[in-house]
Design a protein around this motif. Structure first.
Motif, PDB file in Angstrom:
ATOM      1  N   GLY A  10       0.782  -1.223   0.000  1.00  0.00           N
ATOM      2  CA  GLY A  10       0.000   0.000   0.000  1.00  0.00           C
ATOM      3  C   GLY A  10       0.811   1.268   0.000  1.00  0.00           C
ATOM      4  N   VAL A  11       2.126   1.178  -0.009  1.00  0.00           N
ATOM      5  CA  VAL A  11       2.956   2.379   0.012  1.00  0.00           C
ATOM      6  C   VAL A  11       3.166   2.866  -1.415  1.00  0.00           C
ATOM      7  CG1 VAL A  11       5.194   3.330   0.588  1.00  0.00           C
ATOM      8  CG2 VAL A  11       4.102   1.704   2.132  1.00  0.00           C
ATOM      9  N   LEU A  12       2.894   4.132  -1.656  1.00  0.00           N
ATOM     10  CA  LEU A  12       3.083   4.703  -2.974  1.00  0.00           C
ATOM     11  C   LEU A  12       4.344   5.551  -2.986  1.00  0.00           C
ATOM     12  CD1 LEU A  12      -0.548   5.853  -3.808  1.00  0.00           C
ATOM     13  CD2 LEU A  12       0.576   3.727  -4.388  1.00  0.00           C
TER      14      LEU A  12
ATOM     15  N   ASP B  14      -5.566  -1.428   3.067  1.00  0.00           N
ATOM     16  CA  ASP B  14      -4.252  -1.919   2.651  1.00  0.00           C
ATOM     17  C   ASP B  14      -3.298  -0.786   2.299  1.00  0.00           C
ATOM     18  OD1 ASP B  14      -5.242  -4.490   2.957  1.00  0.00           O
ATOM     19  OD2 ASP B  14      -5.844  -4.659   0.854  1.00  0.00           O
ATOM     20  N   LEU B  15      -3.850   0.356   1.905  1.00  0.00           N
ATOM     21  CA  LEU B  15      -3.007   1.490   1.546  1.00  0.00           C
ATOM     22  C   LEU B  15      -2.651   2.362   2.747  1.00  0.00           C
ATOM     23  CD1 LEU B  15      -1.620   3.348  -0.512  1.00  0.00           C
ATOM     24  CD2 LEU B  15      -3.851   4.435  -0.914  1.00  0.00           C
ATOM     25  N   PHE B  16      -3.649   2.723   3.555  1.00  0.00           N
ATOM     26  CA  PHE B  16      -3.424   3.736   4.585  1.00  0.00           C
ATOM     27  C   PHE B  16      -3.037   3.171   5.946  1.00  0.00           C
ATOM     28  CE2 PHE B  16      -5.604   6.428   1.524  1.00  0.00           C
ATOM     29  CZ  PHE B  16      -4.885   7.612   1.646  1.00  0.00           C
ATOM     30  N   VAL B  17      -3.528   2.012   6.311  1.00  0.00           N
ATOM     31  CA  VAL B  17      -3.214   1.491   7.639  1.00  0.00           C
ATOM     32  C   VAL B  17      -1.722   1.185   7.803  1.00  0.00           C
ATOM     33  CG1 VAL B  17      -3.604  -0.413   9.250  1.00  0.00           C
ATOM     34  CG2 VAL B  17      -5.546   0.724   8.169  1.00  0.00           C
TER      35      VAL B  17
ATOM     36  N   MET C 156      -8.423   3.855  -5.128  1.00  0.00           N
ATOM     37  CA  MET C 156      -7.086   3.998  -4.558  1.00  0.00           C
ATOM     38  C   MET C 156      -6.047   4.395  -5.606  1.00  0.00           C
ATOM     39  SD  MET C 156      -7.585   3.769  -1.413  1.00  0.00           S
ATOM     40  CE  MET C 156      -9.211   4.476  -1.790  1.00  0.00           C
ATOM     41  N   LYS C 157      -6.301   4.101  -6.866  1.00  0.00           N
ATOM     42  CA  LYS C 157      -5.366   4.505  -7.921  1.00  0.00           C
ATOM     43  C   LYS C 157      -5.219   6.017  -7.983  1.00  0.00           C
ATOM     44  CE  LYS C 157      -4.381   3.833 -12.856  1.00  0.00           C
ATOM     45  NZ  LYS C 157      -3.014   3.340 -12.608  1.00  0.00           N
ATOM     46  N   ASP C 158      -6.248   6.740  -7.547  1.00  0.00           N
ATOM     47  CA  ASP C 158      -6.169   8.202  -7.550  1.00  0.00           C
ATOM     48  C   ASP C 158      -5.024   8.704  -6.683  1.00  0.00           C
ATOM     49  OD1 ASP C 158      -8.368   8.144  -9.165  1.00  0.00           O
ATOM     50  OD2 ASP C 158      -9.736   9.073  -7.727  1.00  0.00           O
ATOM     51  N   PHE C 159      -4.664   7.920  -5.668  1.00  0.00           N
ATOM     52  CA  PHE C 159      -3.585   8.341  -4.781  1.00  0.00           C
ATOM     53  C   PHE C 159      -2.198   8.086  -5.383  1.00  0.00           C
ATOM     54  CE2 PHE C 159      -7.111   7.850  -1.698  1.00  0.00           C
ATOM     55  CZ  PHE C 159      -7.120   9.160  -1.237  1.00  0.00           C
ATOM     56  N   GLU C 160      -2.165   7.585  -6.609  1.00  0.00           N
ATOM     57  CA  GLU C 160      -0.898   7.537  -7.338  1.00  0.00           C
ATOM     58  C   GLU C 160      -0.500   8.926  -7.825  1.00  0.00           C
ATOM     59  OE1 GLU C 160      -1.058   4.564 -10.389  1.00  0.00           O
ATOM     60  OE2 GLU C 160      -1.529   2.943  -8.969  1.00  0.00           O
ATOM     61  N   VAL C 161      -1.447   9.851  -7.803  1.00  0.00           N
ATOM     62  CA  VAL C 161      -1.114  11.260  -8.050  1.00  0.00           C
ATOM     63  C   VAL C 161      -0.451  11.778  -6.773  1.00  0.00           C
ATOM     64  CG1 VAL C 161      -2.027  13.561  -8.545  1.00  0.00           C
ATOM     65  CG2 VAL C 161      -3.063  11.532  -9.623  1.00  0.00           C
ATOM     66  N   PRO C 162       0.839  12.129  -6.821  1.00  0.00           N
ATOM     67  CA  PRO C 162       1.577  12.449  -5.593  1.00  0.00           C
ATOM     68  C   PRO C 162       0.921  13.514  -4.736  1.00  0.00           C
ATOM     69  CG  PRO C 162       3.092  12.235  -7.431  1.00  0.00           C
ATOM     70  CD  PRO C 162       1.716  12.189  -8.019  1.00  0.00           C
ATOM     71  N   GLU C 163       0.383  14.552  -5.378  1.00  0.00           N
ATOM     72  CA  GLU C 163      -0.225  15.643  -4.597  1.00  0.00           C
ATOM     73  C   GLU C 163      -1.479  15.172  -3.862  1.00  0.00           C
ATOM     74  OE1 GLU C 163       1.891  17.513  -8.161  1.00  0.00           O
ATOM     75  OE2 GLU C 163       0.594  15.781  -7.795  1.00  0.00           O
ATOM     76  N   ALA C 164      -2.253  14.295  -4.488  1.00  0.00           N
ATOM     77  CA  ALA C 164      -3.474  13.794  -3.841  1.00  0.00           C
ATOM     78  C   ALA C 164      -3.136  13.007  -2.584  1.00  0.00           C
ATOM     79  CB  ALA C 164      -4.265  12.928  -4.819  1.00  0.00           C
TER      80      ALA C 164
ATOM     81  N   GLU D  75      -0.256  13.211  -0.880  1.00  0.00           N
ATOM     82  CA  GLU D  75       0.407  14.107   0.071  1.00  0.00           C
ATOM     83  C   GLU D  75      -0.604  14.922   0.861  1.00  0.00           C
ATOM     84  OE1 GLU D  75       3.750  16.367   1.771  1.00  0.00           O
ATOM     85  OE2 GLU D  75       3.404  14.352   1.000  1.00  0.00           O
ATOM     86  N   ILE D  76      -1.596  15.459   0.169  1.00  0.00           N
ATOM     87  CA  ILE D  76      -2.622  16.251   0.841  1.00  0.00           C
ATOM     88  C   ILE D  76      -3.368  15.404   1.862  1.00  0.00           C
ATOM     89  CG2 ILE D  76      -4.892  17.301   0.458  1.00  0.00           C
ATOM     90  CD1 ILE D  76      -3.691  18.547  -2.110  1.00  0.00           C
ATOM     91  N   MET D  77      -3.708  14.164   1.501  1.00  0.00           N
ATOM     92  CA  MET D  77      -4.453  13.312   2.426  1.00  0.00           C
ATOM     93  C   MET D  77      -3.607  12.969   3.641  1.00  0.00           C
ATOM     94  SD  MET D  77      -7.501  12.264   2.672  1.00  0.00           S
ATOM     95  CE  MET D  77      -7.692  12.258   4.459  1.00  0.00           C
ATOM     96  N   GLN D  78      -2.360  12.634   3.430  1.00  0.00           N
ATOM     97  CA  GLN D  78      -1.493  12.298   4.558  1.00  0.00           C
ATOM     98  C   GLN D  78      -1.281  13.503   5.465  1.00  0.00           C
ATOM     99  OE1 GLN D  78       1.966  10.607   2.586  1.00  0.00           O
ATOM    100  NE2 GLN D  78       1.182   8.527   2.877  1.00  0.00           N
ATOM    101  N   ARG D  79      -1.035  14.660   4.892  1.00  0.00           N
ATOM    102  CA  ARG D  79      -0.849  15.852   5.715  1.00  0.00           C
ATOM    103  C   ARG D  79      -2.133  16.199   6.473  1.00  0.00           C
ATOM    104  NH1 ARG D  79       2.338  20.448   2.167  1.00  0.00           N
ATOM    105  NH2 ARG D  79       4.086  19.188   1.417  1.00  0.00           N
ATOM    106  N   GLY D  80      -3.282  16.015   5.816  1.00  0.00           N
ATOM    107  CA  GLY D  80      -4.544  16.277   6.486  1.00  0.00           C
ATOM    108  C   GLY D  80      -4.782  15.351   7.661  1.00  0.00           C
ATOM    109  N   ILE D  81      -4.406  14.088   7.502  1.00  0.00           N
ATOM    110  CA  ILE D  81      -4.504  13.129   8.605  1.00  0.00           C
ATOM    111  C   ILE D  81      -3.614  13.559   9.758  1.00  0.00           C
ATOM    112  CG2 ILE D  81      -3.873  10.772   9.284  1.00  0.00           C
ATOM    113  CD1 ILE D  81      -4.913   9.864   6.515  1.00  0.00           C
ATOM    114  N   LEU D  82      -2.402  13.990   9.434  1.00  0.00           N
ATOM    115  CA  LEU D  82      -1.474  14.446  10.469  1.00  0.00           C
ATOM    116  C   LEU D  82      -2.045  15.646  11.225  1.00  0.00           C
ATOM    117  CD1 LEU D  82       1.836  14.231   8.402  1.00  0.00           C
ATOM    118  CD2 LEU D  82       1.101  12.666  10.194  1.00  0.00           C
ATOM    119  N   TRP D  83      -2.642  16.571  10.485  1.00  0.00           N
ATOM    120  CA  TRP D  83      -3.237  17.750  11.133  1.00  0.00           C
ATOM    121  C   TRP D  83      -4.368  17.346  12.066  1.00  0.00           C
ATOM    122  CZ3 TRP D  83      -8.234  19.829  10.584  1.00  0.00           C
ATOM    123  CH2 TRP D  83      -8.420  21.066  11.221  1.00  0.00           C
TER     124      TRP D  83
END
Length: 270
Positions: free
Chosen positions: A19-21, A61-64, A233-241, A243-251
């Motif tokens: 699940g790591v991109l 499988d991608l985010f956990v 989940m393929k949409d998250f192969e776009v790096p910015e998509a 990155e934004i989701m991961q940073r939002g989770i962190l916030w």
């Protein structure tokens, strides 16, 4: 009921690296540097289910694995009964939900709303929180918006990063997506970080409409983060998509630990 909810938790077991991109060094470095303080030791509840077209199981499988790699203590549930466990809901720092449509009972909704109102963060994307539980208006009030259309289905469109000073979108430029372009009904008090403009090709009467794609807000004391990106989940192969989701989770994960941000700025003024 508490014991039943606990039995529904699934401790996922995934192959290391699943699940790591891959993302550009400049992007991945920013996630790594922020994640140590934001997720390490945090208790995260990851709830998935609902309409399978949005790949809720694949999202696990991608985010956990990523959440756990950052030091989070993650519990995964495929049942909304997790929201009935008062002890659990009082202890979580962050709730990540991907549950499109479906129904939620009054008691389940009460447990979720109470946890966020008291300070737990909530993060999600696309229909996973932006098109859940269509009959529950208080839930929609918490999220800050509701999906109503994606004219043309899966199309090419541009995401405009409208706020390049916020940590969630800092350093990111506009980028292209090939996915569903969400038309949302949105709370005018959310802090909008990215937008998209509709061409009118598929619905002529909305030509030129600018709709938020990424926002953050509060519900009570809880931080709420939303991105409309991530139809599959393929949409998250776009790096910015991604990155934004991961940073939002962190916030959102720091909801109980950081001062309340003051940026309420109603769109309509007065």
């Amino acid at each position: 009921m508490k014991s039943q909810a606990r039995r529904n938790f699934i401790k996922t077991s995934v192959v290391a690296g699943a699940g790591v991109l891959l993302v550009p060094d400049i992007v991945s470095a920013s996630v790594s540097s922020r994640s140590e303080s934001a997720l390490a030791g945090k208790k995260v509840l990851y709830v998935y289910g609902g309409w399978e077209g949005h790949e809720p199981k694949q999202s696990v499988d991608l985010f956990v694995p990523w959440l756990r790699s950052q030091g989070a203590d993650v519990k995964v549930s495929d049942s909304l009964d997790a929201y009935l466990d008062e002890e659990l809901m009082d202890s979580v720092d962050l709730i990540v939900q991907i549950w499109t449509m479906g129904t939620i009972s009054g008691e389940q909704e009460k447990g979720l709303l109470a946890a966020v109102k008291k300070g737990a963060g909530l993060a999600g994307w696309h229909g996973g929180i932006g098109d859940s539980f269509r009959n529950n208006v208080e839930y929609q009030f918490m999220v800050g918006g509701q999906w109503v259309a994606h004219p043309g289905g899966v199309i090419d469109y541009t995401v405009h990063v409208s706020d390049q000073t916020d940590p969630v979108t800092k350093g990111l430029n506009d980028f292209a997506m090939h996915s569903e372009q969400y038309y949302m009904h949105v709370d005018p008090n959310v802090k909008v970080l990215a937008t998209t403009k509709f061409s009118g090709e598929h619905s002529a009467w909305i030509e030129g409409s600018v709709i938020p794609v990424v926002w953050k807000k509060y519900y009570g004391d809880g931080r709420v983060f939303y991105s409309s990106l991530g139809h599959v989940m393929k949409d998250f192969e776009v790096p910015e998509a991604l990155e934004i989701m991961q940073r939002g989770i962190l916030w959102a994960a720091e909801s109980k630990y950081q001062p309340r941000e003051k940026w309420l700025s109603p769109v309509y003024g007065g």
